[in-house]
Design a protein around this motif. Sequence first.
Motif, PDB file in Angstrom:
ATOM      1  N   TRP A   5       0.828  -1.209   0.000  1.00 47.63           N
ATOM      2  CA  TRP A   5       0.000   0.000   0.000  1.00 47.63           C
ATOM      3  C   TRP A   5       0.859   1.255   0.000  1.00 47.63           C
ATOM      4  O   TRP A   5       1.900   1.317   0.654  1.00 47.63           O
ATOM      5  CB  TRP A   5      -0.913   0.000   1.227  1.00 47.63           C
ATOM      6  CG  TRP A   5      -1.879   1.151   1.238  1.00 47.63           C
ATOM      7  CD1 TRP A   5      -3.086   1.220   0.623  1.00 47.63           C
ATOM      8  CD2 TRP A   5      -1.691   2.402   1.900  1.00 47.63           C
ATOM      9  NE1 TRP A   5      -3.671   2.434   0.861  1.00 47.63           N
ATOM     10  CE2 TRP A   5      -2.841   3.184   1.636  1.00 47.63           C
ATOM     11  CE3 TRP A   5      -0.667   2.949   2.687  1.00 47.63           C
ATOM     12  CZ2 TRP A   5      -2.996   4.470   2.131  1.00 47.63           C
ATOM     13  CZ3 TRP A   5      -0.814   4.234   3.170  1.00 47.63           C
ATOM     14  CH2 TRP A   5      -1.969   4.982   2.898  1.00 47.63           C
ATOM     15  N   PRO A   7       0.609   5.678   0.294  1.00 45.12           N
ATOM     16  CA  PRO A   7      -0.246   6.840   0.559  1.00 45.12           C
ATOM     17  C   PRO A   7      -0.448   7.645  -0.720  1.00 45.12           C
ATOM     18  O   PRO A   7       0.286   7.469  -1.697  1.00 45.12           O
ATOM     19  CB  PRO A   7       0.547   7.627   1.613  1.00 45.12           C
ATOM     20  CG  PRO A   7       1.960   7.214   1.410  1.00 45.12           C
ATOM     21  CD  PRO A   7       1.925   5.791   0.942  1.00 45.12           C
ATOM     22  N   TYR A  34       0.451   2.220   9.275  1.00 48.15           N
ATOM     23  CA  TYR A  34      -0.345   2.612   8.117  1.00 48.15           C
ATOM     24  C   TYR A  34      -1.655   3.274   8.544  1.00 48.15           C
ATOM     25  O   TYR A  34      -2.144   4.194   7.900  1.00 48.15           O
ATOM     26  CB  TYR A  34      -0.650   1.395   7.239  1.00 48.15           C
ATOM     27  CG  TYR A  34       0.515   0.924   6.408  1.00 48.15           C
ATOM     28  CD1 TYR A  34       1.110   1.757   5.471  1.00 48.15           C
ATOM     29  CD2 TYR A  34       1.013  -0.366   6.552  1.00 48.15           C
ATOM     30  CE1 TYR A  34       2.172   1.329   4.706  1.00 48.15           C
ATOM     31  CE2 TYR A  34       2.077  -0.808   5.787  1.00 48.15           C
ATOM     32  CZ  TYR A  34       2.658   0.040   4.861  1.00 48.15           C
ATOM     33  OH  TYR A  34       3.713  -0.390   4.105  1.00 48.15           O
ATOM     34  N   TYR A  40      -5.744   5.671   4.616  1.00 49.95           N
ATOM     35  CA  TYR A  40      -5.562   4.222   4.653  1.00 49.95           C
ATOM     36  C   TYR A  40      -6.891   3.598   5.051  1.00 49.95           C
ATOM     37  O   TYR A  40      -7.350   3.741   6.176  1.00 49.95           O
ATOM     38  CB  TYR A  40      -4.473   3.865   5.660  1.00 49.95           C
ATOM     39  CG  TYR A  40      -4.077   2.401   5.655  1.00 49.95           C
ATOM     40  CD1 TYR A  40      -3.522   1.832   4.525  1.00 49.95           C
ATOM     41  CD2 TYR A  40      -4.240   1.619   6.789  1.00 49.95           C
ATOM     42  CE1 TYR A  40      -3.131   0.505   4.520  1.00 49.95           C
ATOM     43  CE2 TYR A  40      -3.854   0.287   6.794  1.00 49.95           C
ATOM     44  CZ  TYR A  40      -3.301  -0.262   5.656  1.00 49.95           C
ATOM     45  OH  TYR A  40      -2.915  -1.580   5.653  1.00 49.95           O
ATOM     46  N   TRP A  51      -7.047  -5.042   3.014  1.00 45.06           N
ATOM     47  CA  TRP A  51      -6.468  -3.701   2.944  1.00 45.06           C
ATOM     48  C   TRP A  51      -6.265  -3.304   1.493  1.00 45.06           C
ATOM     49  O   TRP A  51      -5.843  -4.089   0.670  1.00 45.06           O
ATOM     50  CB  TRP A  51      -5.120  -3.680   3.668  1.00 45.06           C
ATOM     51  CG  TRP A  51      -5.233  -3.986   5.117  1.00 45.06           C
ATOM     52  CD1 TRP A  51      -5.012  -5.180   5.724  1.00 45.06           C
ATOM     53  CD2 TRP A  51      -5.624  -3.087   6.142  1.00 45.06           C
ATOM     54  NE1 TRP A  51      -5.231  -5.094   7.066  1.00 45.06           N
ATOM     55  CE2 TRP A  51      -5.605  -3.807   7.352  1.00 45.06           C
ATOM     56  CE3 TRP A  51      -5.993  -1.743   6.161  1.00 45.06           C
ATOM     57  CZ2 TRP A  51      -5.939  -3.236   8.562  1.00 45.06           C
ATOM     58  CZ3 TRP A  51      -6.313  -1.172   7.375  1.00 45.06           C
ATOM     59  CH2 TRP A  51      -6.284  -1.918   8.555  1.00 45.06           C
TER      60      TRP A  51
END
Length: 218
Positions: A5, A7, A34, A40, A51
């Motif tokens: 992941w 941002p 996170y 998130y 996620w």
Amino acid sequence: MNRSWLPPGKNCGLCGEVSCRSFLRSVQAQEKFYEDCPFYKETQGGCGVDWELEATHPERDVLGHGYDFVLQPLPGEISARKIVLPFRGDLVEKLEIREGDLVVGRPMGAGCPIPHVLRVIEADPITGLLTTWVVGPKFARDGQQEVKNVSAYHMVGFEGIATAIRKEPTLGCRMTFLPGFCMMSLNHTGLVNMVLQKSEGPHIRIENILILATRDWD
């Protein structure tokens, strides 16, 4: 926890870090999580928690407008480049604004209510134009570097990579776009005056910027 992941690159400072990159470094150092990033998102699935693998943008802005594309940073940069002109162009020379300086001001010419902290890439003392990156507000608060206040400026243009394309960026056309770092998620409109096809996507410059803050636009 999904290590893939990323941002969204807004550099909003809400996580307590000066930029999304420094946030990721803090996560890797186990100083942040996170979940400290407000972007998130956690979704509940039938097999537990799923996620998101990457930050996404909604199909419409906060007023319900669709947009032609999202403008993201050039490779290796922290935000799409923002070209601004202070209401008083002589401030660039008077304040001795140079590459690497931090500048704060509000894009009053476009009607944006939020002051932005900008990192200067290039300063032209003749025209007063500043080519900048948008950085998080924490840069202006940590006291590690002087912040030069230009108070108000015009948004002249943006330069970056077009993503989430719904209409192909077309030279000479006025198009709508969402700056990837826009904390208000408001649609912008501008005239495309450069399109370069790159491996990472169309590298574009768009000028004559307006914020599209009306509810009756289709």
